[in-house]
Design a protein around this motif. Structure first.
Motif, PDB file in Angstrom:
ATOM      1  N   PRO A  61      11.127   1.152  -1.793  1.00  0.00           N
ATOM      2  CA  PRO A  61       9.775   2.080  -1.647  1.00  0.00           C
ATOM      3  C   PRO A  61       9.800   2.402  -0.002  1.00  0.00           C
ATOM      4  O   PRO A  61      10.301   1.837   0.637  1.00  0.00           O
ATOM      5  CB  PRO A  61       8.668   1.465  -1.800  1.00  0.00           C
ATOM      6  CG  PRO A  61       9.281   0.032  -2.907  1.00  0.00           C
ATOM      7  CD  PRO A  61      10.614  -0.154  -2.600  1.00  0.00           C
ATOM      8  N   CYS A  85      19.497   7.675  -7.504  1.00  0.00           N
ATOM      9  CA  CYS A  85      18.965   8.864  -7.087  1.00  0.00           C
ATOM     10  C   CYS A  85      19.404  10.203  -7.813  1.00  0.00           C
ATOM     11  O   CYS A  85      20.469  10.630  -7.892  1.00  0.00           O
ATOM     12  CB  CYS A  85      19.271   9.260  -5.566  1.00  0.00           C
ATOM     13  SG  CYS A  85      18.677   7.753  -4.453  1.00  0.00           S
ATOM     14  N   ALA A 100       6.597   9.714  -0.356  1.00  0.00           N
ATOM     15  CA  ALA A 100       6.735   8.537  -1.341  1.00  0.00           C
ATOM     16  C   ALA A 100       6.341   8.890  -2.699  1.00  0.00           C
ATOM     17  O   ALA A 100       7.039   8.664  -3.780  1.00  0.00           O
ATOM     18  CB  ALA A 100       5.581   7.491  -0.875  1.00  0.00           C
ATOM     19  N   ARG A 101       5.399   9.996  -2.760  1.00  0.00           N
ATOM     20  CA  ARG A 101       5.068  10.471  -4.344  1.00  0.00           C
ATOM     21  C   ARG A 101       6.468  11.051  -4.845  1.00  0.00           C
ATOM     22  O   ARG A 101       6.449  11.063  -6.384  1.00  0.00           O
ATOM     23  CB  ARG A 101       3.932  11.098  -4.594  1.00  0.00           C
ATOM     24  CG  ARG A 101       3.898  12.517  -4.064  1.00  0.00           C
ATOM     25  CD  ARG A 101       2.632  13.383  -4.337  1.00  0.00           C
ATOM     26  NE  ARG A 101       2.542  14.727  -3.788  1.00  0.00           N
ATOM     27  CZ  ARG A 101       2.826  15.683  -4.717  1.00  0.00           C
ATOM     28  NH1 ARG A 101       3.032  15.365  -6.315  1.00  0.00           N
ATOM     29  NH2 ARG A 101       3.033  16.778  -4.734  1.00  0.00           N
ATOM     30  N   ASP A 114      14.109   9.134  -6.255  1.00  0.00           N
ATOM     31  CA  ASP A 114      14.815   8.100  -5.482  1.00  0.00           C
ATOM     32  C   ASP A 114      14.741   6.823  -6.579  1.00  0.00           C
ATOM     33  O   ASP A 114      14.108   5.885  -6.195  1.00  0.00           O
ATOM     34  CB  ASP A 114      14.213   7.590  -4.352  1.00  0.00           C
ATOM     35  CG  ASP A 114      14.774   8.553  -3.249  1.00  0.00           C
ATOM     36  OD1 ASP A 114      15.483   9.391  -3.397  1.00  0.00           O
ATOM     37  OD2 ASP A 114      14.585   8.213  -2.160  1.00  0.00           O
ATOM     38  N   VAL A 115      15.221   7.024  -7.739  1.00  0.00           N
ATOM     39  CA  VAL A 115      15.231   5.922  -8.639  1.00  0.00           C
ATOM     40  C   VAL A 115      15.855   4.482  -8.339  1.00  0.00           C
ATOM     41  O   VAL A 115      17.098   4.674  -7.826  1.00  0.00           O
ATOM     42  CB  VAL A 115      16.038   6.429  -9.824  1.00  0.00           C
ATOM     43  CG1 VAL A 115      15.522   5.308 -11.143  1.00  0.00           C
ATOM     44  CG2 VAL A 115      15.156   7.620 -10.305  1.00  0.00           C
ATOM     45  N   ARG A 116      15.309   3.179  -8.399  1.00  0.00           N
ATOM     46  CA  ARG A 116      15.892   1.931  -8.129  1.00  0.00           C
ATOM     47  C   ARG A 116      16.198   1.784  -6.633  1.00  0.00           C
ATOM     48  O   ARG A 116      16.967   1.270  -6.192  1.00  0.00           O
ATOM     49  CB  ARG A 116      17.156   1.798  -8.982  1.00  0.00           C
ATOM     50  CG  ARG A 116      17.199   1.965 -10.250  1.00  0.00           C
ATOM     51  CD  ARG A 116      18.172   1.679 -11.099  1.00  0.00           C
ATOM     52  NE  ARG A 116      18.339   0.166 -11.410  1.00  0.00           N
ATOM     53  CZ  ARG A 116      19.192  -0.742 -11.003  1.00  0.00           C
ATOM     54  NH1 ARG A 116      20.240  -0.385 -10.511  1.00  0.00           N
ATOM     55  NH2 ARG A 116      18.989  -2.056 -11.274  1.00  0.00           N
ATOM     56  N   ARG A 144       9.175   8.443  -5.616  1.00  0.00           N
ATOM     57  CA  ARG A 144       8.924   7.775  -6.868  1.00  0.00           C
ATOM     58  C   ARG A 144       9.650   8.244  -8.188  1.00  0.00           C
ATOM     59  O   ARG A 144       9.968   7.809  -9.320  1.00  0.00           O
ATOM     60  CB  ARG A 144       7.542   7.330  -7.388  1.00  0.00           C
ATOM     61  CG  ARG A 144       6.936   6.191  -6.125  1.00  0.00           C
ATOM     62  CD  ARG A 144       5.681   5.730  -6.693  1.00  0.00           C
ATOM     63  NE  ARG A 144       4.686   6.965  -6.330  1.00  0.00           N
ATOM     64  CZ  ARG A 144       3.760   6.994  -5.244  1.00  0.00           C
ATOM     65  NH1 ARG A 144       4.203   6.119  -4.178  1.00  0.00           N
ATOM     66  NH2 ARG A 144       3.133   7.760  -5.184  1.00  0.00           N
ATOM     67  N   ILE A 145       9.816   9.734  -8.042  1.00  0.00           N
ATOM     68  CA  ILE A 145      10.191  10.493  -9.050  1.00  0.00           C
ATOM     69  C   ILE A 145      11.888  10.450  -9.092  1.00  0.00           C
ATOM     70  O   ILE A 145      12.627  10.244  -9.919  1.00  0.00           O
ATOM     71  CB  ILE A 145       9.867  11.854  -9.401  1.00  0.00           C
ATOM     72  CG1 ILE A 145       8.189  11.583  -9.464  1.00  0.00           C
ATOM     73  CG2 ILE A 145      10.500  12.585 -10.298  1.00  0.00           C
ATOM     74  CD1 ILE A 145       7.505  13.129  -9.411  1.00  0.00           C
TER      75      ILE A 145
END
Length: 354
Positions: free
Chosen positions: A223, A98, A211-212, A218-220, A215-216
């Motif tokens: 979902p 994150c 969510a959008r 909250d890496v790994r 996606r930027i």
């Protein structure tokens, strides 16, 4: 994300005493082909600590490196916000990435998972401390009946549970403590935890954001729709399930995105989940050091996180200088956030907002 995509250990840094503990031997046996590198301390690893070049191998280190140590400090720290006490951690660092996480500055830039192999000592310390507290004197914002201990301040226990049974041991501990609950926040859905039989004594807090944006930043992580979909399953398995709206990041259109998230939660979860739901709201905290780190591996996230036009410097409780949304405006934005939540999820009690 499949466990192997998240964790595929091929290098283990470990303190000399790790193999003296059953948990240490279990973990080492789980990764028989991993390179083993003995280090004097889990905090003293030249290949990780202070290695600015690690930003170039950020995700590879997260996936492939594990650190094993023995937990030394076993004191409980008073909290009074999310929990009554911060318990000694059974881990530090995380396999996820994150962009707003403060931990990377503490042990190398990538900061992979460190697990402590003496979880039984942590459990014993918590049990002793809870035994000294007696009953909770009266209901408060943290809980109505029990003392709450935060278990995962510096990591994500859902991911730790993919590697060893430390988390299973903690859940079992609280099952037998009549005046206490365990609590941890997570950005991962690990369905192995559904078999741990918490009997209402462990609170799991799923961290959620639009969510959008996730996606930027909250890496790994799992979902957002999958985290929401898991809420009912964890309630049925005997967990108290709350949500963390965290961090709340301000940008053009944030209100519409959060309103859509609230509507998605409301459509998805059951009446039983709604009846026990509560939340924490935590506005973004950032700082110049983390900004510099992120520019080395994930600069796109900084377009959202680094907003000096609406942020100001504040000194943290730990003495560091952080960036937070400007006083006055932050209060107005937080009030607007609470209004949106009340309009769409009136059953969701706000336990803590900051």
């Amino acid at each position: 994300m499949a466990p192997r995509d998240l964790i595929d250990i091929d290098r283990i840094f470990h303190e000399p005493a790790v193999a003296d503990y059953p948990r240490g031997r279990e973990i080492l046996a789980r990764y028989p082909n991993a390179e083993r590198i003995e280090v004097p301390s889990h905090w003293n690893i030249p290949d990780l600590h202070g290695n600015a070049g690690s930003v170039e191998d950020w995700v590879r280190i997260k996936r492939s490196t594990l650190v094993l140590g023995v937990k030394k400090g076993l004191t409980m720290r008073p909290n009074g916000r999310s929990a009554h006490f911060i318990a000694p951690s059974t881990s530090n660092g995380c396999a996820m990435s994150c962009a707003y996480c403060y931990v990377p500055r503490r042990k190398g830039f990538s900061n992979p998972i460190s697990l402590f192999v003496n979880a039984e000592a942590v459990c014993a310390a918590i049990a002793r401390h809870a035994g000294q507290q007696g009953p909770l004197p009266e209901p408060d914002q943290i809980d109505g009946q029990a003392w709450v201990y935060d278990l995962g301040e510096n990591g994500d226990l859902s991911v730790d549970a993919m590697i060893c049974d430390n988390v299973r041991d903690l859940v079992a501990l609280f099952r037998g403590l009549p005046n206490a609950k365990g609590s941890f926040a997570t950005k991962a859905v690990n369905r192995d935890l559904l078999a741990y039989d918490p009997q209402g004594r462990t609170r799991i807090r799923f961290s959620l954001m639009p969510a959008r944006i996730a996606r930027i930043v909250d890496v790994r992580t799992t979902p957002i729709p999958e985290r929401i979909a898991a809420i009912d399953d964890f309630v049925r398995a005997g967990y108290e399930v709350h949500v963390n709206f965290s961090p709340v990041i301000l940008y053009e259109g944030w209100e519409a995105d959060w309103a859509a998230l609230f509507d998605a939660i409301d459509r998805t979860i059951s009446g039983a989940a709604k009846d026990q739901l509560a939340c924490e709201i935590i506005m973004l905290t950032h700082n110049a050091g983390l900004h510099a780190v992120n520019l080395g591996w994930h600069p796109k996230a900084e377009d959202l996180l680094w907003r000096p036009d609406i942020q100001e410097t504040k000194r943290s409780e730990g003495g560091g200088e952080n960036l937070r949304y400007r006083t006055g405006w932050k209060g107005k934005w937080l009030a607007r956030f609470k209004t949106l939540l009340a309009e769409r999820m009136p059953y969701c009690r706000v336990r803590y907002a900051f």
